[in-house]
Write a protein that holds these residues in place. Structure first.
Motif, short mmCIF file in Angstrom:
data_model
loop_
_atom_site.label_atom_id
_atom_site.label_comp_id
_atom_site.label_asym_id
_atom_site.label_seq_id
_atom_site.Cartn_x
_atom_site.Cartn_y
_atom_site.Cartn_z
N GLY A 57 0.77 -1.22 0.00
CA GLY A 57 0.00 0.00 0.00
C GLY A 57 0.81 1.28 0.00
N ALA A 58 2.12 1.17 0.07
CA ALA A 58 2.96 2.37 0.10
C ALA A 58 3.24 2.84 -1.32
N GLU A 59 3.33 4.16 -1.49
CA GLU A 59 3.61 4.76 -2.78
C GLU A 59 5.10 5.02 -2.92
N PRO A 60 5.70 4.60 -4.04
CA PRO A 60 7.14 4.84 -4.21
C PRO A 60 7.44 6.33 -4.34
N VAL A 61 8.61 6.72 -3.84
CA VAL A 61 9.09 8.10 -3.90
C VAL A 61 10.36 8.12 -4.74
N ASP A 62 10.44 9.03 -5.68
CA ASP A 62 11.60 9.12 -6.57
C ASP A 62 12.83 9.60 -5.79
N VAL A 63 13.93 8.83 -5.84
CA VAL A 63 15.15 9.23 -5.14
C VAL A 63 16.27 9.59 -6.11
N ASP A 64 15.97 9.65 -7.40
CA ASP A 64 16.99 10.09 -8.36
C ASP A 64 17.39 11.54 -8.05
N GLY A 65 18.67 11.79 -7.96
CA GLY A 65 19.15 13.13 -7.64
C GLY A 65 18.89 13.56 -6.21
N PHE A 66 18.54 12.57 -5.35
CA PHE A 66 18.18 12.90 -3.97
C PHE A 66 19.30 13.65 -3.25
N TYR A 67 20.54 13.15 -3.33
CA TYR A 67 21.62 13.76 -2.55
C TYR A 67 22.03 15.12 -3.11
N GLU A 68 21.83 15.32 -4.38
CA GLU A 68 22.09 16.66 -4.93
C GLU A 68 21.06 17.66 -4.41
N ARG A 69 19.79 17.21 -4.30
CA ARG A 69 18.73 18.10 -3.81
C ARG A 69 18.93 18.46 -2.34
N VAL A 70 19.25 17.46 -1.52
CA VAL A 70 19.38 17.77 -0.09
C VAL A 70 20.65 18.57 0.19
N ALA A 71 21.68 18.45 -0.68
CA ALA A 71 22.88 19.27 -0.50
C ALA A 71 22.54 20.74 -0.62
N ALA A 72 21.61 21.05 -1.53
CA ALA A 72 21.20 22.45 -1.69
C ALA A 72 20.47 22.96 -0.47
N ALA A 73 19.89 22.04 0.31
CA ALA A 73 19.18 22.44 1.53
C ALA A 73 20.10 22.47 2.75
N GLY A 74 21.38 22.11 2.57
CA GLY A 74 22.33 22.18 3.67
C GLY A 74 22.83 20.85 4.17
N TYR A 75 22.30 19.73 3.62
CA TYR A 75 22.74 18.39 4.05
C TYR A 75 23.75 17.87 3.02
N GLU A 76 25.03 17.98 3.34
CA GLU A 76 26.07 17.59 2.40
C GLU A 76 26.67 16.25 2.83
N TYR A 77 26.48 15.23 2.00
CA TYR A 77 26.96 13.90 2.31
C TYR A 77 28.01 13.46 1.29
N GLY A 78 29.13 12.94 1.81
CA GLY A 78 30.14 12.38 0.94
C GLY A 78 29.74 11.01 0.45
N PRO A 79 30.56 10.40 -0.41
CA PRO A 79 30.18 9.11 -1.03
C PRO A 79 29.95 7.99 -0.03
N SER A 80 30.61 8.02 1.12
CA SER A 80 30.45 6.93 2.09
C SER A 80 29.07 6.94 2.76
N PHE A 81 28.39 8.08 2.73
CA PHE A 81 27.12 8.21 3.44
C PHE A 81 25.92 8.25 2.50
N ARG A 82 26.15 8.08 1.21
CA ARG A 82 25.04 8.15 0.25
C ARG A 82 24.46 6.75 0.06
N GLY A 83 23.71 6.30 1.06
CA GLY A 83 23.24 4.92 1.07
C GLY A 83 21.79 4.70 0.72
N LEU A 84 20.97 5.75 0.57
CA LEU A 84 19.55 5.58 0.28
C LEU A 84 19.36 5.10 -1.15
#
Length: 710
Positions: A57-84
């Motif tokens: 019953g859950a709806e999928p959420v698009d995660v393409d470009g997720f880490y680029e989007r959150v970086a713009a909001a102030g959450y900057e993750y290096g390659p070791s932490f990009r696990g979603l």
């Protein structure tokens, strides 16, 4: 700073609080509470229902470009932490699928749950980060761990109140891994996260070891001291006992209970199996502390737990504090005893020694000083007393800080003459599109050698780049690359940007990391073994039955050269400072093949040891009259291989003064990449077969680069 742990209640639960106050504050100054919590045994596994996946019953959420989007909001993750990897939403609940990057899979078993995996498990909360202020975890409650070693987890995040969520983690089969009953998030002003330009707001601290301020008068010796458990020779002249039971028997017989009881921990376990040594020493320390705290007889005395090389106080192996590598067997004792100190203040003292005889002589004085000053932890280096203190990270001598908002940076110098000019500067070239034969590497460790010191001081014209070797994980490959792929653990030469989080490298300069090696081990190998190989084999033509003199044989290139020369069947003579002769002996050298690198006596000694024949090859890193003496050790002619940079000579002038001697000054940077690839391939086989071994390493955070190079 003070951590207080309360007594257990009826259920075994203990409350804890964390307070601090300004250094130098009067005894009546208020302590500020920063945190409180509780710890208890977890007996029941929380109910987890994540077996059906994706969640019904859950709806999928698009995660393409997720880490680029959150970086713009102030959450900057290096390659070791990009696990979603995927996400879904069902009402107020968010679900996610999280995986450790492939390059970290081998590290998962080192943790209850890998920090990068746990961090990434919270990233579903950021799916709408652009619509909200920056929020960070603030308070954790009811945290439980049910399984270890997870590499992939399913995550369910559910709201449990205003700005609070619960988190459940399960493995790929839906079985429980961990749970968080409540995680409170708080909004943070991004401008307060970096305070380099405003030290008055700097909330980042670090530990610095400083001399103990004992005043002008020497502290009085404790009225009485005793030493327990020193079967292989006592540290002090105090009365000795085999164990605490023997001390108790002595007191029961009428002897006075000493004010301080000194117990060395970890002696006899410094070599061999590290894991077995750690287990044996920590079990010894735990039993000792438990026995001490359980007896009322010891209530007015202090147990002094003495270790050797368990904590990094500062300086290098030749520095004023005589630091070497941290002893991995003894280091855990400090964590164990510190935990006991927080529950039983005033009962235990930690004291760490180096190998300097002056420190051993000063041990009684150190114990007296610590007791007089009520210090729980001390270290002796070169006979001087040091204690740990918290200092602001922005103060002079603090760690370097990467530039704000920059993903790629590198260590560099902004001016010649001093290591104080080292800074972490932007390196946009590390993110440029890859060219033919190039790979992008996430650097995990970089090797440091003396070349970096002289380059950092700008003493070598034409060599402006710090760092030359390292190890990491391939994150991208360019056209024409063969032999390495994304996710491979690699080591090799890194001519640009080794001292940074990401770099671009010619794939021919890399090879795979041998199985079982850490990134630190791998980073310390390429340059030294390549330098030794090129010198001895390609230029020197060293062969079985010949003899070679290796200067500074306890250094990186020296130790590599010794291994290679012996593998090829050559006889090796070695120099090192006398303080490092024990290392040479441990490497298998006898007295006839060892001499000092600090005097010219090696010429006379090795002439005598060889019956006047001298040697066939010299691998040189010394200068001036030391180089002259080394040339005279080639009376029959031979090959003189110059690695140094400060006393380069003209080959024809050397040949005129020393007939039949071939002089070659060389630099690894001038070796063709195809030849580097061939040598790395051969070295890799020798490492895998156990013919060659990795070298001893000591690790530094890159932010401590000035201290490491100094």
């Amino acid at each position: 700073m003070q951590l207080s742990v309360g007594p257990p209640d009826g259920t075994g639960r203990r409350e804890l609080t964390l307070h601090s106050r300004q250094e130098g504050a009067s005894d009546g100054a208020d302590w500020v509470q920063h945190a409180f919590g509780a710890v208890s045994a977890q007996e029941e596994v929380a109910e987890v229902s994540l077996t059906a996946w994706p969640p019904p019953g859950a709806e999928p959420v698009d995660v393409d470009g997720f880490y680029e989007r959150v970086a713009a909001a102030g959450y900057e993750y290096g390659p070791s932490f990009r696990g979603l990897r995927a996400a879904w939403r069902a009402g107020d609940e968010i679900f996610g699928e999280v995986e450790l990057p492939k390059g970290l899979h081998q590290d998962a078993d080192r943790f209850g749950i890998h920090p990068a995996l746990l961090d990434a498990a919270l990233h579903p909360l950021l799916l709408h980060a652009a619509d909200r202020p920056l929020r960070l975890p603030f308070a954790w409650a009811d945290v439980a761990l049910f399984a270890v070693g997870a590499r992939v987890v399913r995550v369910r995040v559910s709201p449990v109140g205003e700005d609070a969520v619960s988190v459940v983690l399960a493995d790929a089969a839906g079985s429980p891994v961990a749970s968080v009953g409540s995680l409170v998030l708080r909004a943070v002003d991004p401008r307060r996260l970096r305070t380099v330009d405003d030290p008055t707001r700097d909330a980042l601290f670090r530990v610095e070891w400083t001399g103990l301020p004992t005043g002008s008068d020497e502290p009085a010796q404790p009225a009485t001291t005793a030493e327990v458990g020193s079967s292989d020779g006592q540290l002090t002249d105090a009365p000795g006992f085999p164990d605490l039971a023997a001390l108790v028997a002595s007191v029961d017989a009428g002897a006075e209970m000493p004010d301080a009881v000194i117990v060395p921990v970890g002696r006899g376990h410094r070599d061999g199996d590290i894991t077995g040594g750690v287990r044996a020493v920590t079990v010894q320390a735990l039993g000792l502390v438990q026995e001490w705290l359980a007896s009322d007889l010891f209530a007015a005395s202090r147990l002094v737990v003495v270790t050797r090389g368990a904590v990094p106080v500062g300086g290098d192996s030749d520095g004023e504090r005589g630091e070497g590598a941290v002893d991995l067997v003894s280091a855990p004792v400090w964590g164990l005893v510190r935990a006991a100190q927080s529950e039983h203040p005033g009962r235990l003292l930690l004291l760490d020694l180096d190998g300097d005889p002056r420190s051993l002589a000063a041990l009684p004085r150190a114990v007296a000083a610590a007791m007089a000053a009520e210090e729980p932890q001390m270290a002796l280096r070169g006979g001087e007393l040091f204690v740990p203190r918290m200092v602001r990270a922005s103060e002079a001598g603090g760690p370097l800080l990467p530039p704000a908002g920059i993903e790629a940076w590198r260590l560099d110098t902004t001016g010649p003459g001093t290591l104080e000019n080292l800074e972490l500067l932007p390196a946009p070239e590390a993110l440029a599109p890859l060219g033919e034969g190039q790979v992008r590497v996430s650097v995990r460790a970089a090797g440091v050698n003396f070349r970096d010191v002289v380059v950092g001081l700008r003493m070598v014209p034409g060599q402006e780049t710090l760092g030359s070797e390292g190890a990491g994980v391939v994150t991208e490959v360019g056209p024409g690359v063969a032999g390495v792929a994304v996710g491979d653990r690699v080591m090799g030469l890194i001519p640009q940007g080794a001292f940074g989080p990401v770099t671009v490298v010619d794939h021919r300069l890399l090879t795979r990391v041998p199985d079982g090696w850490s990134f630190e081990q791998a980073a310390a190998v390429p340059a030294v073994f390549l330098t030794a190989y090129v010198g001895l084999a390609d230029l020197g033509g060293l062969s079985a039955g010949e003899s070679v003199l290796v200067h500074a044989a306890t250094g990186g290139v020296g130790m590599a050269a010794v291994q290679l020369a012996r593998h090829w069947g050559a006889e090796v003579f070695a120099t090192a400072s006398e303080g490092k002769w024990d290392t040479l002996r441990a490497m298998g050298f006898d007295a006839d093949h060892i001499a000092s690198s600090r005097t010219l006596d090696f010429e006379r000694k090795f002439h005598a040891a060889t019956g006047g024949r001298g040697v066939d090859v010299v691998l040189n890193s010394l200068a001036n009259e030391f180089a002259d003496a080394s040339l005279r050790l080639l009376p029959r002619g031979g090959r003189f291989l110059e690695m140094g940079k400060t006393d380069i000579r003209e080959p024809h002038e050397v040949a005129e003064r020393h007939p039949s001697v071939t002089y070659q000054a060389y630099d690894l940077a001038r070796v063709e990449p195809d030849r580097v690839a061939a040598i790395l391939s051969e070295l890799g086989v020798l490492f895998e077969r156990g013919v060659l071994e990795s070298l001893p390493v000591r690790s530094w955070d890159v932010r401590r680069a000035p201290e490491a190079l100094r």
